[in-house]
Design an enzyme around this catalytic site. Structure first.
Site, mmCIF file in Angstrom:
data_model
loop_
_atom_site.group_PDB
_atom_site.id
_atom_site.type_symbol
_atom_site.label_atom_id
_atom_site.label_comp_id
_atom_site.label_asym_id
_atom_site.label_seq_id
_atom_site.Cartn_x
_atom_site.Cartn_y
_atom_site.Cartn_z
ATOM 1 N N GLU A 121 -2.994 6.377 8.100
ATOM 2 C CA GLU A 121 -3.852 7.245 7.305
ATOM 3 C C GLU A 121 -4.736 8.065 8.228
ATOM 4 O O GLU A 121 -5.141 7.594 9.300
ATOM 5 C CB GLU A 121 -4.769 6.435 6.375
ATOM 6 C CG GLU A 121 -4.106 5.827 5.182
ATOM 7 C CD GLU A 121 -5.102 5.068 4.310
ATOM 8 O OE1 GLU A 121 -6.283 4.945 4.727
ATOM 9 O OE2 GLU A 121 -4.715 4.594 3.246
ATOM 10 N N HIS A 140 -14.607 -3.926 8.720
ATOM 11 C CA HIS A 140 -13.882 -3.732 7.466
ATOM 12 C C HIS A 140 -14.169 -4.818 6.437
ATOM 13 O O HIS A 140 -13.509 -4.874 5.402
ATOM 14 C CB HIS A 140 -12.367 -3.635 7.707
ATOM 15 C CG HIS A 140 -11.994 -2.576 8.701
ATOM 16 N ND1 HIS A 140 -12.211 -1.240 8.472
ATOM 17 C CD2 HIS A 140 -11.434 -2.665 9.930
ATOM 18 C CE1 HIS A 140 -11.788 -0.545 9.516
ATOM 19 N NE2 HIS A 140 -11.324 -1.370 10.416
ATOM 20 N N ARG A 166 -7.036 -8.150 -9.061
ATOM 21 C CA ARG A 166 -7.754 -9.414 -9.273
ATOM 22 C C ARG A 166 -9.228 -9.117 -9.464
ATOM 23 O O ARG A 166 -9.662 -7.970 -9.377
ATOM 24 C CB ARG A 166 -7.575 -10.316 -8.048
ATOM 25 C CG ARG A 166 -7.991 -9.625 -6.740
ATOM 26 C CD ARG A 166 -8.004 -10.558 -5.566
ATOM 27 N NE ARG A 166 -8.112 -9.873 -4.294
ATOM 28 C CZ ARG A 166 -9.233 -9.374 -3.769
ATOM 29 N NH1 ARG A 166 -10.359 -9.463 -4.454
ATOM 30 N NH2 ARG A 166 -9.234 -8.775 -2.601
ATOM 31 N N LYS A 187 0.809 -1.214 0.000
ATOM 32 C CA LYS A 187 0.000 0.000 0.000
ATOM 33 C C LYS A 187 0.844 1.266 0.000
ATOM 34 O O LYS A 187 0.481 2.262 -0.618
ATOM 35 C CB LYS A 187 -0.944 -0.012 1.195
ATOM 36 C CG LYS A 187 -1.966 -1.148 1.179
ATOM 37 C CD LYS A 187 -2.900 -1.044 2.358
ATOM 38 C CE LYS A 187 -3.915 -2.177 2.381
ATOM 39 N NZ LYS A 187 -3.298 -3.473 2.668
#
Length: 621
Positions: free
Chosen positions: A200, A235, A297, A116
């Protein structure tokens, strides 16, 4: 065109790929673990190869065994599905090195987007907006704490590798950061073999919006519009839809163009998803939407894109992998209507959504809509893999109609003795705020009191149960209209005993159900829930703490942490140990102040549902 295809996956996605491959005249090969030998995807394939024991690390994640299976069966191509090895660049390279076609993203793209922090740096260079945060090399707890303090709370800790909500923690205050970081790193290391994290800024009132992109080997890249995956729990996505509610054409154009730009930055080929986080506190706006990550994907939620575009994305994958250009140009793609998908999980919402495993003596899905599943009645939900039973997918001319159809479909689900989230899905799809589009990623937690079904039956269930137990004859009981069983005068119950169907009208709530007998258990299925009409079969002991302080395993799983020893003094609510099963961690807490009298498990040990883990003796008053 590819002539033979090995699917390096299992369950629902394997069935999905086989269905399209068969329609294209492609021979299919399944690989399976021991426990999956009789699963529908194995039976549906033209050929099947055993690759190891039940644990994924000994079967579906063993690259050499999958490659051997491809060579032995003469497979021309390998499709990895999603999960497992689908985003493993080394495996993709090994497949290509073996002279086998890889039906997936190029290894270079997987690597570029796999971490990430590196992906965000790449997106910044490509002028794609990213969320404010920290992605540096210094991973010391002290430096990360300082960076979190700089960003400002709440802050989100995310594993650099992986996805699916694993290795992710929200931290609301500075004093909570160290503990959350430790937990996040442990989970990330166990799931991805990489403990590194990034930080973040946590977006208040966030929406999760993603764009489906597709590239071919000739340099063409298109988008197939956006999906909204905002309804999540821990999540994990619960209900996905396309298009995104509240999305105007200007914002759609901006986000889709940003997604195409991101895909072009890594020379993308195949199916991919660019995920964005949106601050929707003032509605969806292009200047408040930021890149999060790219999934290289096919996504679990791809059916909603198929429903609104009329395209088969698996067919696109196979054609692109065969060297053909994209089936459509951008101007040939359009949005038609509204689609929604709900993930039906083997879990018990009334018990904190703990996984539910065991045989599926009854498994009935709604008729007349698309249901993608990889398991059949008579099968079994095992503790080794993801607990998703099926994806319930609806398509309608508009969002309101789609939501109503989804709620109705979820109410028709009949599963026993495994517990499911069907009633929860029905309530979520019918919720007034969901229908109005007033959603963010905290929607489920915020409205849990009205979304999560009660552990004990409500009044409508008791009314229907009373009617279900009436004698079945041809007399007055055959059709009851206006019959009351301890109901208020303004409440009406109607029952058609002849075919075991029930309508219980209680104010403006009209649950529908019917009673059946399944292997000796007489059951009332009502609005997605199953209620025994009498003593159920004996089962494992319930989860939680007994009055003597014995803590029992709420689910089968693995002990991944033990934080106490025999003789330790503990306080009520103190974490004693942590279990992991079906991609979920469950902390076991002290039921009261006391002393650890018995500790029956150790790190790495496997436990069964109802097994005693530890026993706490009460402290002296």
């Amino acid at each position: 065109m590819i002539k033979s295809l090995l699917i390096a996956n299992r369950g629902e996605i394997a069935c999905r790929i086989i269905r399209t491959a068969r329609s294209m005249g492609i021979r299919t090969i399944a690989v399976h673990s021991d426990i999956d030998a009789t699963m529908p995807f194995v039976q549906a394939a033209d050929e099947a190869v055993r690759i190891g024991p039940a644990p994924a690390r000994e079967s579906y994640l063993v690259q050499a065994r999958i490659l051997d299976a491809a060579k032995v069966t003469g497979a021309e191509a390998i499709h990895p599905g999603y999960g497992f090895l689908s985003e493993n660049a080394a495996f993709a390279e090994a497949v290509e090195a073996a002279g086998i076609v890889w039906v997936g993203a190029p290894p270079t793209s997987i690597r570029a987007m796999g971490l990430k922090d590196a992906a965000k740096a790449l997106m910044m260079a490509a002028d794609v907006p990213v969320t404010p945060g920290y992605m540096g090399e210094d991973q010391s707890p002290e430096h990360l704490q300082a960076q979190a303090d700089r960003i400002g709370y709440p802050v989100l800790i995310k594993a650099v590798a992986g996805g699916g909500g694993k290795g992710m923690r929200k931290v609301d205050a500075a004093q909570d950061f160290a503990g959350a970081l430790l937990s996040c790193r442990r989970e990330a290391g166990a799931s991805f073999g990489d403990e590194r994290v990034l930080l973040e800024k946590y977006i208040t009132g966030p929406r999760h919006i993603e764009v489906q992109v597709f590239g071919d080997q000739h340099g063409n890249i298109v988008h197939l519009f956006e999906r909204d995956c905002t309804l999540q729990r821990r999540h994990q996505k619960v209900i996905e839809e396309a298009p995104a509610p509240g999305m105007d054409e200007a914002t759609r154009a901006a986000i889709c163009q940003a997604a195409v730009k991101a895909a072009k930055a890594v020379d993308y080929v195949g199916a991919g998803t660019i995920e964005f986080i949106a601050d929707a506190s003032e509605g969806l706006r292009a200047d408040r939407i930021w890149f999060m990550e790219m999934n290289t994907r096919l996504q679990v939620e791809h059916p909603v894109t198929e429903e609104i575009t009329g395209q088969d994305l698996v067919e696109w994958q196979l054609r692109v992998a065969s060297g053909e250009p994209l089936p459509c140009r951008q101007e040939e793609l359009a949005i038609n209507g509204w689609a929604m998908e709900a993930r039906l999980y083997a879990e018990n919402p009334a018990s904190g959504f703990l996984p539910s495993t065991g045989p599926l003596d009854r498994l009935r899905f709604p008729q007349g809509i698309r249901v993608d599943s990889g398991i059949a009645e008579g099968g079994e939900v095992s503790p080794y893999y993801d607990p998703m039973i099926a994806k319930i997918i609806v398509h309608a001319p508009d969002r309101g109609t789609a939501a109503a159809r989804l709620a109705d479909a979820a109410r028709q689900v009949e599963v026993w003795p495994v517990r499911t989230n069907a009633a929860f899905l029905a309530r979520a799809a019918a919720d007034r705020d969901f229908i109005a589009g007033n959603i963010d990623t905290g929607f489920i937690e915020r409205h849990a009191d009205r979304l999560v079904p009660m552990a004990e039956p409500a009044e409508p269930v008791r009314q229907a149960a009373a009617l279900a137990l009436l004698p079945r004859d041809d007399g007055v009981w055959r059709r009851l209209s206006g019959f009351r069983a301890n109901a208020a005068p303004d409440r009406r119950i109607v029952v058609d005993i002849a075919d075991h169907n029930y309508l219980v009208e209680l104010d403006d709530n009209a649950p529908r159900g019917r009673d059946v007998t399944v292997r000796g258990d007489r059951l009332l299925f009502l609005d997605g829930e199953a209620w025994p009409l009498g003593p159920p079969r004996a089962s494992a002991a319930g989860a939680g703490a007994a009055s003597d302080g014995a803590l029992l395993a709420p689910m089968p799983g693995k002990v991944i942490a033990v934080e106490v020893a025999e003789g330790d003094t503990v306080r009520k609510g103190q974490k004693l140990l942590v279990l992991e099963a079906m991609k979920m961690e469950q902390a076991m807490l002290a039921p009261f102040d006391g002393v650890v009298a018995d500790l029956m498990v150790k790190v790495g040990g496997q436990v069964t549902e109802g097994m005693m883990l530890t026993r706490i003796e009460r402290g002296e008053d």
